[in-house]
Design a protein around this motif. Structure first.
Motif, PDB file in Angstrom:
ATOM      1  N   GLY A 171       0.818  -1.210   0.000  1.00 30.66           N
ATOM      2  CA  GLY A 171       0.000   0.000   0.000  1.00 30.66           C
ATOM      3  C   GLY A 171       0.849   1.256   0.000  1.00 30.66           C
ATOM      4  N   LYS A 172       0.192   2.375  -0.251  1.00 31.84           N
ATOM      5  CA  LYS A 172       0.885   3.665  -0.269  1.00 31.84           C
ATOM      6  C   LYS A 172       1.574   3.930   1.058  1.00 31.84           C
ATOM      7  N   ALA A 173       2.695   4.656   0.983  1.00 36.88           N
ATOM      8  CA  ALA A 173       3.445   5.005   2.188  1.00 36.88           C
ATOM      9  C   ALA A 173       4.051   6.394   2.032  1.00 36.88           C
ATOM     10  N   ARG A 174       4.038   7.128   3.121  1.00 37.83           N
ATOM     11  CA  ARG A 174       4.664   8.448   3.195  1.00 37.83           C
ATOM     12  C   ARG A 174       5.453   8.490   4.504  1.00 37.83           C
ATOM     13  N   TRP A 175       6.687   8.965   4.454  1.00 39.44           N
ATOM     14  CA  TRP A 175       7.470   9.094   5.679  1.00 39.44           C
ATOM     15  C   TRP A 175       8.424  10.266   5.566  1.00 39.44           C
ATOM     16  N   ASP A 176       8.822  10.773   6.711  1.00 44.98           N
ATOM     17  CA  ASP A 176       9.704  11.928   6.797  1.00 44.98           C
ATOM     18  C   ASP A 176      10.860  11.583   7.735  1.00 44.98           C
ATOM     19  N   ASN A 177      12.035  11.404   7.175  1.00 42.97           N
ATOM     20  CA  ASN A 177      13.229  11.077   7.966  1.00 42.97           C
ATOM     21  C   ASN A 177      14.190  12.258   8.035  1.00 42.97           C
ATOM     22  N   ARG A 178      13.674  13.459   7.855  1.00 43.58           N
ATOM     23  CA  ARG A 178      14.539  14.641   7.984  1.00 43.58           C
ATOM     24  C   ARG A 178      14.855  14.854   9.447  1.00 43.58           C
TER      25      ARG A 178
END
Length: 116
Positions: free
Chosen positions: A108-115
């Motif tokens: 499935g779709k995924a969004r992540w922020d590793n900043r």
């Protein structure tokens, strides 16, 4: 800067790969500024050598991109364009974005922020 594996020059060429590259090209066209490829396909050996996740999408259909200028504002522009184009996977990092077409392999779709 290359889409194929840096160690062996291979890639998984199939309809998924072509779809992903077409999406990346649409992003480049929309951005209208130079974009560099940090990483595209990785063979399992290269993925292990760089410490990639065991199930890394780079072994299927993923690309890490950055503005050639390394401008953080341009990086944010790439992120926004990727969202508009509705890439399946979008990850943001300090200097690049990860884009993938994970729906082709049943994820499935995924969004992540590793900043940081």
């Amino acid at each position: 800067d290359q889409i194929v594996c840096k160690c062996c020059g291979r890639a998984k060429i199939n309809e998924h790969f072509e779809h992903h590259l077409n999406m990346v090209q649409m992003l480049r066209d929309e951005a209208a500024f130079p974009i560099s490829v940090n990483c595209g396909y990785r063979c399992p050996i290269h993925n292990e050598d760089v410490g990639g996740a065991t199930n890394s999408l780079h072994m299927e259909i993923a690309t890490d991109l950055r503005p050639s200028s390394n401008d953080p504002d341009r990086l944010e522009d790439l992120f926004e364009i990727a969202k508009i184009l509705d890439f399946d996977g979008i990850g943001t990092y300090n200097t690049f974005i990860h884009l993938d077409s994970r729906n082709f392999i049943g994820r499935g779709k995924a969004r992540w922020d590793n900043r940081k």
